[in-house]
Design a protein around this motif. Structure first.
Motif, short mmCIF file in Angstrom:
data_model
loop_
_atom_site.label_atom_id
_atom_site.label_comp_id
_atom_site.label_asym_id
_atom_site.label_seq_id
_atom_site.Cartn_x
_atom_site.Cartn_y
_atom_site.Cartn_z
N LEU A 671 0.83 -1.20 0.00
CA LEU A 671 0.00 0.00 0.00
C LEU A 671 0.86 1.25 0.00
O LEU A 671 0.59 2.22 -0.73
CB LEU A 671 -0.92 -0.02 1.23
CG LEU A 671 -2.02 1.04 1.32
CD1 LEU A 671 -2.88 1.03 0.07
CD2 LEU A 671 -2.88 0.81 2.54
N LYS A 672 1.92 1.23 0.77
CA LYS A 672 2.85 2.37 0.80
C LYS A 672 3.50 2.57 -0.57
O LYS A 672 3.65 3.70 -1.04
CB LYS A 672 3.91 2.14 1.87
CG LYS A 672 4.88 3.30 2.02
CD LYS A 672 5.88 3.03 3.14
CE LYS A 672 6.85 4.20 3.29
NZ LYS A 672 7.84 3.93 4.38
N GLN A 673 3.88 1.46 -1.22
CA GLN A 673 4.50 1.56 -2.54
C GLN A 673 3.53 2.16 -3.57
O GLN A 673 3.91 3.01 -4.39
CB GLN A 673 4.97 0.18 -3.00
CG GLN A 673 6.15 -0.37 -2.21
CD GLN A 673 6.45 -1.82 -2.53
OE1 GLN A 673 5.66 -2.49 -3.18
NE2 GLN A 673 7.58 -2.31 -2.06
N VAL A 674 2.28 1.72 -3.52
CA VAL A 674 1.29 2.23 -4.47
C VAL A 674 1.05 3.73 -4.23
O VAL A 674 1.00 4.52 -5.18
CB VAL A 674 -0.04 1.45 -4.35
CG1 VAL A 674 -1.15 2.14 -5.12
CG2 VAL A 674 0.15 0.04 -4.86
N LEU A 675 0.90 4.12 -2.97
CA LEU A 675 0.62 5.52 -2.67
C LEU A 675 1.82 6.42 -2.96
O LEU A 675 1.65 7.61 -3.24
CB LEU A 675 0.18 5.67 -1.21
CG LEU A 675 -1.14 4.99 -0.84
CD1 LEU A 675 -1.47 5.18 0.63
CD2 LEU A 675 -2.28 5.52 -1.70
N ASN A 676 3.01 5.86 -2.88
CA ASN A 676 4.21 6.64 -3.20
C ASN A 676 4.49 6.66 -4.70
O ASN A 676 5.41 7.33 -5.16
CB ASN A 676 5.43 6.08 -2.47
CG ASN A 676 5.38 6.40 -0.98
OD1 ASN A 676 4.68 7.32 -0.57
ND2 ASN A 676 6.09 5.62 -0.18
N PHE A 677 3.73 5.87 -5.45
CA PHE A 677 3.91 5.82 -6.90
C PHE A 677 3.27 7.07 -7.50
O PHE A 677 2.06 7.16 -7.66
CB PHE A 677 3.26 4.55 -7.46
CG PHE A 677 3.34 4.43 -8.96
CD1 PHE A 677 4.55 4.57 -9.63
CD2 PHE A 677 2.20 4.18 -9.71
CE1 PHE A 677 4.63 4.46 -11.01
CE2 PHE A 677 2.26 4.06 -11.10
CZ PHE A 677 3.48 4.21 -11.74
N GLN A 678 4.07 8.03 -7.81
CA GLN A 678 3.60 9.30 -8.34
C GLN A 678 4.29 9.57 -9.67
O GLN A 678 5.32 10.25 -9.73
CB GLN A 678 3.90 10.44 -7.35
CG GLN A 678 3.23 10.28 -6.00
CD GLN A 678 1.71 10.35 -6.09
OE1 GLN A 678 1.17 10.97 -7.00
NE2 GLN A 678 1.03 9.70 -5.14
N PRO A 679 3.78 9.04 -10.75
CA PRO A 679 4.38 9.29 -12.07
C PRO A 679 4.33 10.78 -12.42
O PRO A 679 3.47 11.52 -11.94
CB PRO A 679 3.51 8.47 -13.01
CG PRO A 679 2.21 8.31 -12.31
CD PRO A 679 2.54 8.25 -10.85
N ALA A 680 5.29 11.19 -13.26
CA ALA A 680 5.34 12.60 -13.65
C ALA A 680 4.02 13.04 -14.27
O ALA A 680 3.56 14.15 -14.04
CB ALA A 680 6.50 12.83 -14.62
N SER A 681 3.42 12.16 -15.05
CA SER A 681 2.11 12.44 -15.64
C SER A 681 1.50 11.12 -16.09
O SER A 681 2.23 10.18 -16.42
CB SER A 681 2.24 13.40 -16.82
OG SER A 681 3.00 12.82 -17.86
#
Length: 942
Positions: A671-681
């Motif tokens: 869950l932490k990995q998914v929420l930290n997944f912030q693609p540039a766009s």
């Protein structure tokens, strides 16, 4: 028996000072009797505050509450403290003594008490609202000092347990505009005449000048200014005796409409306190444009000789006006609701006989009304037991409240549409009220109903029983009962609530206050999937993360659509039992201890996820997911919640089962990995493995697209596709997903415009992974050929692809090609960059170009050009690849068997989804090469 005072008629052409004095004394007499009632019914602390209040405002003394300095405005006009007031003040400060000196100026013109005090509506919770009317000419410094003094007195009263509020006013206040926004303390629209209406019928003069309004006859309200000016100019009143806020000859429609909105907002939390005022505003609206303000009725009664406070009680006047309105509409149900609200507001329990006859005026007045209504004693007993109302009775009352609130809202909405041109009421106020009503009373799927909006003071139960019944199919039901019952007693008790979802019931009792720390819990039913101890653990987890949520949110929250604020994820509630518990020896035969894909059988240990959420409107919802998409739905919900509200928070817990801790740690990590997944766009995708299948979240600008792939082949087909709009796709993998493949390192280094080719040699084969310029990813396993030859032919191929992209004007083009050699060391993938210089093309290679185009919707047509020769499916059909293989084999020195490479590919006439990115070229390149290699291999067999 004392005779009632005679009616008074005042003619402006024949004014008599004696008549005016009679009127003033009549109002003052009513004033004093009401003040006496308040004092006699007050406790010691309230008496102390009331008796000391005029002196605290009148003087500045360092020992008294609120003292600022000697320059603070003080001194009340025409006021000298009484003996009781001085004695009370000395109780506060023993050394206090009043200095008998003439004040150079008296800055405080009047002191009024306003509101329900001294009326039928007075209760133990009534606030003490005081108007401090000051001179018009005070400057900003003086006003600030006075405000600080009043705040200090408020704090002193608060320490004594008295809710005291001061309101600074000046005589010209109601001649000005005061527009404010609706919140918990005001009704949002400029309240001028409506506030004066309430003031004139409820205000009590504590000290200072009396209102000139008293001396204006009721029939002269339409000519208020002329009559008042005549009194002043002809010196029928002395300048130092009166203050004038103006008349109430008419109430603009927007005022009582705005007030109705505000009182409806208050009624959501305090229905019995606000209903009567809502109905008064509705009555005013129904009478528009010929509205008779209640203060006119009050004054008319006084002029006609009604001087007993009970005859002209402010709350009684409201009730009578509303009663007349509802009777005219023959609306008995609403009238009965209003009567109930008035009775409960007064808190006079008439079913109980009191020994004392002291201070019974409110009780006697209420009894007169009860006798008129014809209420039976049984009805009184039910209402007087309100403090003991529990769930079922409260739900009945709530249903009535929802009906009445809905009817009032519809009336106001209809009224607003009809008189929209006359009103300046903010549409936002109506929107906010609508949202509040929706959040508080609207029933919908997954939402926890609040059954107690200020109806019963306590719904807690000392004991509760949860009964589980199952038929072996899909009709498993949980039922909630009061008390601790036996299984054989279930059929003889009425359940408080039934639902297939256990958390739905637990959340319901939590939100509605049925449970407290000392409540005993029992779990009944054969094969109940949870024990009482485990259920208590779940309840404690909810209590620790969700303190009691207020019924109504802060006002600003309703200015926007609702968004999730916090979520509690509970894993495997009422699901984790011996039937679905994996064998404990799994870990002995496999090191695959990931709870998402556990053991050699790849078991998923997450059977269900229950989500308890609260949003910005304080709505509480419960959602439940089971089956193979459980984890997918959890991650999707979390990601969407965070995107909608960056301040959203969550807690995840698994409290049941042998693997609870491992499950909690694993899900928290992913869950932490998914929420930290912030693609540039966007677009982007996050992929993980559950059991033997693969799940991913596809993230676009518009939505989140979840999906499941049953096997690795289906997953890789999806990864090989580029975005349909030609945008770069960012891809990330969970660390446990396909750990034997180098997908983590490949996706991590993918960049827009770059093609990365990864090579890994194993035995006689070579594995090739490619992430292309658009973020697509593809792989193949081929017979090993010399590394240098492979790099040079692929470099040439990508150069040709880049040229075609440039010509076709593709959104994303190849800017750079990188080659890496992969090694797998200590269970970790490592990469080493390789040189991709193209100094020459080996003589053993000659150019082979393929053109692929659609033949129909399902098949494609291929033409291949090889060293000047042309080979077409139209000419050779199924023998195409055999013919080409023979041609190439004959051309080679020593008739060698090394792989055939396509050096150029043309796909512009091919119908497909997405951009013409490198992975699409590679897909067709490898398919054609494989067919050619197989055909080449078969030549030797003939």
């Amino acid at each position: 028996m004392t005779a009632s005072p005679k009616p008074i008629k005042i003619d402006i052409k024949d004014l008599d000072r004696k008549q005016l004095d009679v009127v003033r004394h009549r109002f003052m007499g009513i004033n004093q009797r009401r003040l006496m009632r308040i004092r006699e019914s007050s406790g010691d602390m309230l008496k102390l505050v009331l008796d000391a209040l005029p002196v605290l405002i009148h003087v500045n003394h360092p020992l008294l509450p609120g003292y600022q300095n000697q320059e603070t405005p003080c001194a009340i006009c025409d006021y000298s403290p009484s003996k009781i007031e001085l004695t009370t003040t000395k109780r506060i400060a023993k050394s206090f003594s009043l200095q008998k000196r003439a004040f150079l100026r008296r800055d405080i013109l009047s002191l009024f008490m306003m509101g329900s005090m001294g009326t039928l509506g007075q209760s133990s919770s009534s606030d003490l609202d005081i108007w401090v009317v000051h001179a018009n000419d005070l400057d900003a410094i003086a006003l600030k000092s006075l405000q600080q003094k009043l705040t200090g007195i408020e704090l002193w009263a608060k320490e004594l347990g008295i809710s005291l509020h001061f309101f600074m006013m000046h005589p010209d206040y109601f001649k000005e505009q005061h527009d404010v926004t609706m919140d918990q303390e005001n009704c949002g629209t400029s309240q001028h005449f409506l506030l004066l209406d309430e003031f004139y019928r409820t205000a009590l003069l504590i000290a200072g000048r009396f209102p000139l309004w008293w001396l204006i006859p009721p029939e002269q309200e339409q000519h208020y200014e002329n009559f008042a000016n005549h009194l002043v100019k002809k010196r029928f009143v002395r300048d130092g005796d009166w203050i004038d806020f103006g008349g109430v000859h008419n109430i603009p429609v927007e005022e009582y409409f705005g007030a109705a909105l505000w009182h409806m907002n208050k009624a959501i939390e305090y229905p019995y306190k606000s209903t009567l005022k809502i109905m008064l505003m509705e009555t005013y609206a129904a009478d528009h444009p010929k509205v008779t303000p209640l203060c006119h009725t009050f004054k008319e009664k006084v002029y006609n000789g009604f001087t007993e406070p009970s005859e002209i009680d402010a709350y009684l006047l409201i009730y009578r006006k509303v009663e007349l309105y509802l009777n005219s509409n023959q609306d008995e149900d609403r009238l009965e609701w209003v009567r109930k609200c008035l009775y409960l507001k007064t808190a006079e329990r008439l079913s109980i006989n009191l020994r004392t006859k002291k201070d019974r005026w409110r009780r006697d007045l209420m009894q007169q009304l009860i006798d008129q209504w014809g209420w039976e004693r049984d009805h009184l007993l039910q209402l007087d037991a309100r403090r003991h109302w529990k769930v079922l009775r409260t739900i009945e009352e709530r249903n009535i409240l929802v009906r009445e609130m809905t009817q009032s809202y519809r009336f106001l909405s209809h009224f607003a549409r009809i008189y929209a041109s006359e009103m300046n009421v903010s549409s936002q106020d109506m929107t906010i009220l609508g949202r509040k009503l929706y959040a508080s009373f609207e029933r919908r799927s997954e939402k926890i109903d609040r059954i107690n909006p200020g109806i019963s003071p306590d719904l807690t139960e000392p004991e509760l029983s949860f009964f589980y019944s199952a038929d072996g199919g899909n009709k498993n039901i949980w039922s909630l009962y009061r008390g601790i019952i036996l299984p054989n007693e279930v059929d003889y008790n009425k359940p408080l609530k039934k639902h297939k979802n256990l958390l739905e019931i637990v959340s319901w009792i939590f939100v509605n206050g049925l449970i407290k720390k000392t409540t005993k819990i029992a779990v009944l039913g054969n094969n109940a999937p949870i024990t009482a101890s485990q259920l208590n653990t779940v309840i404690r987890k909810i209590d620790s993360y969700f303190p009691r949520v207020e019924h109504v949110a802060q006002e600003e929250a309703y200015q926007q659509i609702a968004k999730s604020v916090k979520t509690l994820y509970l894993i495997n509630i009422s699901e984790y039992n011996d039937k679905n518990n994996p064998k404990k020896d799994y870990h002995l035969i496999s090191d695959l201890n990931d709870p998402l894909s556990y053991g050699s059988r790849r078991e998923n240990l997450i059977f269900s996820v229950d989500m308890l959420s609260v949003n910005s409107w304080n709505e509480v919802t419960v959602r439940r997911f089971t089956g193979q998409g459980t984890v997918l739905r959890l991650l999707q919900h979390a990601y969407q919640s965070q995107q909608a509200n960056p301040l959203w928070s969550y807690k995840l817990a698994c409290e049941i089962g042998s693997y609870a801790n491992a499950i909690t740690l694993r899900l928290k990590k992913v869950l932490k990995q998914v929420l930290n997944f912030q693609p540039a766009s966007p677009p982007a995708r996050y992929i993980w493995q559950v059991a033997t299948h693969y799940q991913f979240l596809g993230i676009t600008k518009d939505r989140i697209e979840p999906s499941i792939f049953e096997n690795e082949n289906d997953l890789m087909k999806m990864l090989a596709s580029s975005d349909s709009r030609g945008e770069f796709i960012t891809t990330a993998f969970d660390e446990n997903c396909l750990k034997d493949e180098p997908l983590q390192i490949i996706s991590k280094h993918a960049l827009i415009g770059e093609v990365n080719v990864y090579l890994f040699k194993t035995n006689s084969l070579i594995k090739i992974w490619v992430s292309d310029e658009a973020g697509a990813l593809i792989h193949i396993e081929k017979k090993y050929d010399r590394l240098s030859c492979l790099i040079k032919t692929y470099s040439l191929f990508f150069e040709m692809v880049a040229n075609r992209q440039f010509v076709l004007g593709e959104t994303i083009e190849i800017r750079k090609v990188n080659f890496y050699q992969l090694n797998f060391v200590n269970k970790r993938w490592r990469k080493k960059k390789l040189s991709a210089q193209i100094d020459f093309i080996p003589k053993r290679f000659f150019p082979i170009q393929a053109i692929v185009e659609n033949q129909n919707s399902e098949t494609s047509h291929i033409t291949i050009y090889c060293d000047g020769a042309t080979f077409s499916e139209q000419e050779y059909g199924k023998q195409l690849y055999t013919k080409i293989a023979h041609y190439i084999y004959a051309k080679r020195n020593y008739q060698a068997k090394y792989p055939i490479y396509i050096t150029d590919l043309e796909l512009s006439q091919l119908t497909h989804e997405g951009a013409l990115s490198s992975c699409l070229y590679l897909k067709y390149k490898w398919e054609i090469e494989n067919k050619l290699d197989n055909a080449l291999k078969n030549i030797n067999q003939k």
